[in-house]
Design a protein around this motif. Structure first.
Motif, short mmCIF file in Angstrom:
data_model
loop_
_atom_site.label_atom_id
_atom_site.label_comp_id
_atom_site.label_asym_id
_atom_site.label_seq_id
_atom_site.Cartn_x
_atom_site.Cartn_y
_atom_site.Cartn_z
N ALA A 207 0.83 -1.21 0.00
CA ALA A 207 0.00 0.00 0.00
C ALA A 207 0.86 1.25 0.00
CB ALA A 207 -0.93 0.00 1.21
N LEU A 208 1.92 1.25 0.80
CA LEU A 208 2.81 2.41 0.85
C LEU A 208 3.53 2.61 -0.48
CD1 LEU A 208 4.42 2.43 4.40
CD2 LEU A 208 3.30 4.33 3.25
N GLU A 209 4.01 1.55 -1.06
CA GLU A 209 4.73 1.68 -2.33
C GLU A 209 3.82 2.24 -3.42
OE1 GLU A 209 6.35 -2.18 -3.11
OE2 GLU A 209 8.13 -1.83 -1.85
N LEU A 210 2.57 1.79 -3.43
CA LEU A 210 1.62 2.29 -4.42
C LEU A 210 1.32 3.76 -4.17
CD1 LEU A 210 -0.07 1.53 -6.87
CD2 LEU A 210 -1.87 0.74 -5.30
N ALA A 211 1.16 4.15 -2.92
CA ALA A 211 0.91 5.56 -2.58
C ALA A 211 2.09 6.43 -2.96
CB ALA A 211 0.62 5.69 -1.09
N ILE A 212 3.29 5.94 -2.74
CA ILE A 212 4.50 6.68 -3.10
C ILE A 212 4.57 6.89 -4.61
CG2 ILE A 212 7.02 6.40 -3.25
CD1 ILE A 212 6.80 5.16 -0.35
N GLU A 213 4.15 5.90 -5.37
CA GLU A 213 4.14 6.03 -6.83
C GLU A 213 3.13 7.05 -7.32
OE1 GLU A 213 6.05 4.74 -9.35
OE2 GLU A 213 7.34 4.26 -7.64
N ARG A 214 2.08 7.30 -6.55
CA ARG A 214 1.02 8.21 -6.98
C ARG A 214 1.07 9.57 -6.27
NH1 ARG A 214 -3.46 5.54 -8.97
NH2 ARG A 214 -2.87 3.52 -9.83
N ALA A 215 2.04 9.77 -5.39
CA ALA A 215 2.10 11.02 -4.62
C ALA A 215 2.65 12.16 -5.47
CB ALA A 215 2.97 10.83 -3.39
N GLU A 216 1.89 13.27 -5.53
CA GLU A 216 2.31 14.47 -6.25
C GLU A 216 2.48 15.67 -5.31
OE1 GLU A 216 3.20 14.67 -9.39
OE2 GLU A 216 2.84 12.52 -9.66
N HIS A 217 2.10 15.49 -4.07
CA HIS A 217 2.22 16.55 -3.06
C HIS A 217 2.44 15.83 -1.73
CE1 HIS A 217 1.72 20.35 -1.06
NE2 HIS A 217 0.49 20.14 -0.62
N ILE A 218 3.21 16.43 -0.84
CA ILE A 218 3.48 15.84 0.47
C ILE A 218 3.07 16.82 1.56
CG2 ILE A 218 5.30 15.14 2.09
CD1 ILE A 218 6.85 14.05 -0.31
N HIS A 219 2.35 16.33 2.54
CA HIS A 219 2.17 17.06 3.79
C HIS A 219 3.19 16.49 4.78
CE1 HIS A 219 -2.08 19.04 3.48
NE2 HIS A 219 -1.18 19.57 2.68
N ALA A 220 4.21 17.28 5.06
CA ALA A 220 5.33 16.80 5.87
C ALA A 220 5.06 16.99 7.35
CB ALA A 220 6.62 17.51 5.44
N ARG A 221 4.13 16.19 7.83
CA ARG A 221 3.89 16.10 9.27
C ARG A 221 4.23 14.68 9.69
NH1 ARG A 221 -1.08 17.45 9.50
NH2 ARG A 221 -1.96 15.36 9.62
N VAL A 222 4.70 14.52 10.90
CA VAL A 222 5.15 13.22 11.39
C VAL A 222 4.16 12.69 12.42
CG1 VAL A 222 6.99 11.99 12.61
CG2 VAL A 222 7.57 13.81 10.97
N GLY A 223 3.62 11.51 12.14
CA GLY A 223 2.73 10.87 13.08
C GLY A 223 3.43 9.75 13.84
N TYR A 224 2.73 9.19 14.79
CA TYR A 224 3.24 8.04 15.55
C TYR A 224 2.05 7.13 15.85
CZ TYR A 224 1.59 10.44 19.83
OH TYR A 224 0.82 11.05 20.80
N PRO A 225 2.28 5.91 16.30
CA PRO A 225 1.17 4.96 16.39
C PRO A 225 0.01 5.37 17.29
CG PRO A 225 3.24 3.77 16.35
CD PRO A 225 3.59 5.22 16.43
N CYS A 226 0.20 6.36 18.14
CA CYS A 226 -0.90 6.80 19.00
C CYS A 226 -1.41 8.19 18.65
CB CYS A 226 -0.47 6.76 20.47
SG CYS A 226 -0.22 5.08 21.09
N GLY A 227 -1.00 8.74 17.52
CA GLY A 227 -1.48 10.07 17.17
C GLY A 227 -0.95 10.55 15.83
#
Length: 289
Positions: free
Chosen positions: A174-194
């Motif tokens: 799923a990540l690889e497919l999303a990376i192939e289709r990404a044209e814009h990035i929101h550079a925020r960092v999440g973690y497993p609880c938020g």
């Protein structure tokens, strides 16, 4: 390849547009990302655009507030919004699209409506990976990406990390497919609880930061091969994304400073000379943390 960095309006609504654009320009941003609500007007947007142009800033329009639970009403509101913005001058449109509880057919109809407008105007519409929307989880978005070849994303993996309560180690496809289709990035960092770590500058959050950097690196590497423009908005948000000290109105850190830090970190990281062999070293280091 060119990378453009956009300053989020989110969290700076207290500033006038003049002060906001001047501050974004002084910080070194290439543009601004601006939410455009259902009740906003084209005339109002043009005033914002004129101010941005004064400071030589580009503009990305963000859709966020079509939330009606009734699909028929939701669809009409979204199409009305698309019609209103389709002639406005912008680099691209970032859309938080659909609802997590709509059927696949319903969400697909919304995506197709956006694709039609994009084809008519030549303005790219990218769909943000976001909780509460059609793309709320990696495994769900993967199905849409397989079924809709023209679907392009704003990759905000922080939401997926939060939803999955993991760094998506078991969802590589799923990540690889999303990376192939990404044209814009929101550079925020999440973690497993938020969806937002308190401060990416602190050592205790470097594992989360490095996991996201590894994904963003792969988008950059792809765009370098394509020799095309990549847009990035550092998007650490205000409260309630930003944690406040209990019983106070004091944030743990300064949102503006964190976003500027992220912009400068990524600009330096992706400066000329950054190559895939370095990415491999960094990815290996990430796994050891």
């Amino acid at each position: 390849m060119e990378i453009q960095f956009y300053c989020p309006r989110w969290g700076s609504e207290n500033l006038s547009w003049e002060d906001f654009c001047q501050k974004a320009s002084n910080a070194g941003y290439d543009g601004i990302e601006v939410g455009f609500a259902q009740n906003d007007t084209a005339a109002g947007f043009m005033q914002i655009w004129n101010t941005a142009e004064k400071y030589k800033l580009k503009v990305i329009i963000q859709h966020y507030d079509t939330c009606d639970a009734d699909f028929s009403k939701h669809f009409d509101l979204y199409c009305t919004w698309l019609e209103k913005v389709k002639t406005l001058p912008c680099v691209k449109i970032n859309s938080q699209t659909g609802r997590d509880f709509f059927s696949v057919e319903q969400n697909t109809a919304l995506i197709e409506a956006a694709l039609q407008v994009s084809k008519q105007t030549g303005v790219q519409i990218v769909h943000e990976t976001h909780r509460n929307k059609f793309s709320f989880a990696a495994h769900i978005a993967k199905n849409y990406l397989h079924e809709i070849p023209d679907l392009k994303l704003t990759l905000d993996a922080s939401h997926w990390v939060c939803v999955a309560e993991s760094f998506l180690e078991d969802q590589v496809e799923a990540l690889e497919l999303a990376i192939e289709r990404a044209e814009h990035i929101h550079a925020r960092v999440g973690y497993p609880c938020g969806p937002q770590i308190p401060d990416p500058r602190m050592p205790e959050w470097q594992h989360a930061l490095n996991m996201h950097l590894n994904w963003w690196d792969k988008v950059v590497e792809r765009k370098k091969k394509e020799q095309s423009v990549l847009t990035i908005t550092p998007e650490f948000g205000p409260s309630p994304y930003m944690v406040y000290l209990p019983g106070t109105q004091t944030p743990l850190c300064d949102q503006w400073e964190v976003n500027v830090y992220m912009m400068e970190l990524l600009r330096e990281r992706y400066a000329k000379g950054y190559n895939s062999s370095q990415m491999g070293v960094l990815a290996n280091q990430t796994e050891k943390i």
